[in-house]
Write an enzyme that holds these catalytic residues in place. Structure first.
Site, mmCIF file in Angstrom:
data_model
loop_
_atom_site.group_PDB
_atom_site.id
_atom_site.type_symbol
_atom_site.label_atom_id
_atom_site.label_comp_id
_atom_site.label_asym_id
_atom_site.label_seq_id
_atom_site.Cartn_x
_atom_site.Cartn_y
_atom_site.Cartn_z
ATOM 1 C CG ASP A 250 -4.159 8.163 7.721
ATOM 2 O OD1 ASP A 250 -3.926 7.093 7.928
ATOM 3 O OD2 ASP A 250 -4.521 8.916 6.803
ATOM 4 C CD GLU B 239 -2.960 -0.607 2.340
ATOM 5 O OE1 GLU B 239 -3.633 -1.703 2.754
ATOM 6 O OE2 GLU B 239 -2.754 0.191 3.293
#
Lengths: 410, 263
Positions: free
Chosen positions: B60, B49
């Site tokens: 995040d 990723e």
């Protein structure tokens, strides 16, 4: 009240939460079930007379609504043109329009069984309003505020703490309002069961832009009957003007007039040091492009690669790189006109308002007033302008003193 | 069949769980990030990723956010991210690359142009955190029509009623977010994750990979044992952020991969 809202809600947003191409639900999967639940509960509350009865009672006895619609006679004479009215939402409890919306969201949160309220704040007005209503209902309150704003808005930070709120300075990113909103979203994604996110403006994922607009629309609704009372049955304003950061006070004033073609609508963005390619401003509509941030598509200050830029304004309350999606749509459809006012012009209007009307305005409505000063002299005496005096300037006197080169200690 | 589908077919044949790792493109600079990326397959990573930096990564935690800031401060762009993928592909035609990020940088480029460029560079799938099924028309449907996998996140708040909606236009694999929270959040317990994975697998034939809150080889083994594999991001990005040499970062990745592969 409820009948009005049902009718006005029919025009937008659509089922996807869109105003034209703007708005939507651009959030992570964890939050998606929460905003769908919120939408369902809000749709129910909207048509529930007991919800609005509770709102009306609190608006009247706790906030002090209706706020006056005030004919600013000396300012009108000074400018020598249009007749100027001010909608005095700075006289609300907590000193700004923010509490109109906070009350609605907190009553909804209570009905949803939520016990913990989170909010983001820039200048601190929404944070103070949220802390206030949480204190009144005995709810836990956590306010995210950019570390930079914590420093320049110390009195509001102390107010929130007195009211029992926990103020969390946000240092991630650049420590401004948009970063505070990021951190509030991170809190919400972590505390999904007990927490309600009380957004302070007409932005964020659907249903927030519509819900906040509906709660703030009390401003424009009052203007309608108050002006008729003073100027005669059926008399509408010729122009309504309000300052725009995210755009909640402006949507609140504009919305009830959207279907009256004779009413001109003007939103005033923060032009900072001037709207040019140096990006020393917060004028998302005049200086930005459509993009996706904080759950909605709208005009954003961004670079060519889609990275979000920081805004700049003397007014912390206008210091946001986006704008509510309904404004973006009203801009593109040309139903409303959007202009910008520089820091210097706002400061001049601030001082003139103090001296001529005995009203110390917040720097946010000082931007709206500055545009009134520009256009009123060229308009006929029977042209009625209503500007939204959406906040009082007590919080801003330190900033203003600094810009005027005066020492507060003297 | 994409490289992602091929990878899972191969893993299934050998009876192994997948180990997926995340790094941020251009963190702390392009040469270092590319050196790490090139070393990942050798360290045992099955799927990479690659984070596309964004100024406002609201899903995040601070570790990934700081990585994005480091990359952006170093001048990282969408073009430079795609160039990194091309440079990697010059030496590796097998390892799948999933680009993970937020919608605005893609929207700013223009969806059609971005998809053409991403495919040409050698990207196999997309994870776009702020595009739920409700916004499928934006990117998910065009991406799948263009031949990319669109990997969706399922979370603890995705209830039975909503699960079919989440799975409908998902391809490649399903990424189960093990905790409510941001990346780098508190560790998930394999015991809590197992029934959730079973719940998802009852509704789809796609592999289910679990991420968020996995920091150690033991955790990687524990989580991988109750799913088709696991993802580690923040723990690796933290090593890069601490300025560890590439070899040391890759040794840590190898220990995590060994944990997942021993499940």
């Amino acid at each position: 009240m409820p009948e009005d809202l049902i009718n006005s809600y029919m025009t937008g947003p659509d089922e996807q939460g869109r105003f034209g191409m703007f708005g939507g639900r651009f959030v992570s999967e964890t939050l998606m079930p929460l905003i769908l639940d919120l939408e369902e509960r809000y749709e129910f509350a909207k048509t529930d007379p007991t919800f609005w009865a509770e709102m009306d009672w609190l608006w009247k006895h706790y906030v002090g609504r209706p706020s006056p619609l005030y004919y600013a006679e000396r300012l009108t004479q000074h400018l020598g043109g249009a007749k100027i009215y001010m909608k005095r939402d700075e006289l609300n409890h907590t000193g700004a329009h923010k509490i109109n919306n906070v009350l609605g969201q907190i009553i909804l949160a209570r009905r949803m069984g939520k016990t913990r309220i989170i909010a983001e704040t820039g200048a601190g007005q929404h944070g103070v309003a949220t802390a206030t209503v949480c204190a009144k209902f005995g709810l836990q309150c956590v306010v995210y505020m950019g570390a930079h704003d914590v420093e320049r808005q110390a009195p509001n930070v102390f107010r929130m703490k007195l009211l029992g709120a926990e103020v969390i300075p946000v240092t991630s990113g650049r420590g401004t309002l948009k970063d505070a909103m990021n951190d509030a979203l991170r809190d919400w994604v972590t505390n999904v069961r007990d927490t309600f996110y009380c957004i302070g403006t007409v932005a964020g994922p659907h249903p927030y832009p519509a819900m906040v607009r509906d709660f703030q629309s009390i401003i424009g609704k009052e203007v309608r009957w108050q002006l008729a009372e003073q100027e005669g049955e059926g008399r509408l304003p010729d122009t309504v003007i309000a300052a725009i950061g995210g755009g909640s006070n402006a949507m609140g004033l504009f919305y009830p007039f959207l279907d009256d073609p004779s009413v001109g609508i003007i939103g005033v963005e923060a032009g900072g040091k001037g709207v040019d390619d140096r990006m020393q401003h917060c004028a998302s509509l005049t200086g930005g492009r459509p993009g996706v941030l904080h759950g909605n598509r709208t005009y954003l200050l961004q670079d060519l690669d889609g990275q979000i830029l920081e805004g700049f304004s003397i007014s912390a309350g206008l210091d946001y790189p986006g704008i509510g999606p309904e404004h973006a749509w009203l801009h593109d459809t040309k139903r409303a006109q959007y202009v910008s006012i520089t820091d210097a012009e706002a400061l001049e209007a601030f001082q003139l308002c103090c001296k001529l009307e005995g009203i110390i305005p917040a720097l946010e409505p000082a931007h709206a007033l500055a545009h009134v000063m520009k256009i009123a002299p060229g308009l006929p005496a029977d042209h009625i302008i209503v500007m939204n005096m959406c906040g009082r300037g007590d919080k801003d006197i330190f900033t203003v003193a600094k810009h005027l080169g005066q020492d507060m200690k003297v | 069949m994409t490289r992602i589908d091929d990878t899972f077919a191969r893993l299934r044949q050998s009876g192994k769980k997948a180990f997926v790792s995340y790094i941020m493109a251009g963190d702390p600079d392009v040469p270092t990030a590319l050196a790490v990326m090139r070393g990942l397959p050798g360290a045992g990573v099955d799927i990479i990723e690659l984070g596309l930096p964004f100024t406002d990564p609201m899903a995040d935690g601070s570790t990934i956010q700081l990585a994005g800031q480091r990359a952006l401060e170093g001048g990282m762009t969408v073009d430079a991210t795609l160039q990194m993928v091309r440079d990697f592909r010059a030496g590796d035609q097998v390892t799948p690359i999933v680009l993970m990020g937020y919608y605005n940088p893609i929207y700013a480029r223009g969806v059609d142009l971005f998809l053409n460029q991403a495919i040409a560079a050698g990207i196999d799938g997309l994870i776009v955190v702020d595009l739920p099924p409700e916004e499928d028309a934006e990117l998910c449907i065009p991406a799948q029509a263009a031949g990319l996998n669109f990997i969706r996140l399922a979370t603890p708040t995705t209830d039975a009623k909503r699960l079919p909606t989440v799975l409908r236009n998902t391809s490649g694999f399903v990424y189960y977010v093990s905790v409510t929270g941001t990346t780098g959040a508190a560790a998930a317990q394999a015991g809590d994750v197992a029934p959730e994975v079973a719940r998802i697998k009852a509704s789809t034939d796609l592999p289910v990979i679990v991420g968020f809150g996995i920091n150690t080889p033991d955790q990687a083994r524990g989580i991988a044992s109750v799913a088709d594999g696991c993802v580690v991001g923040s723990a690796i990005v933290k090593e890069i952020g601490a300025g560890k040499p590439v070899a040391e970062v890759l040794a840590f990745v190898a220990s995590l991969a060994a944990g997942a592969h021993s499940a």
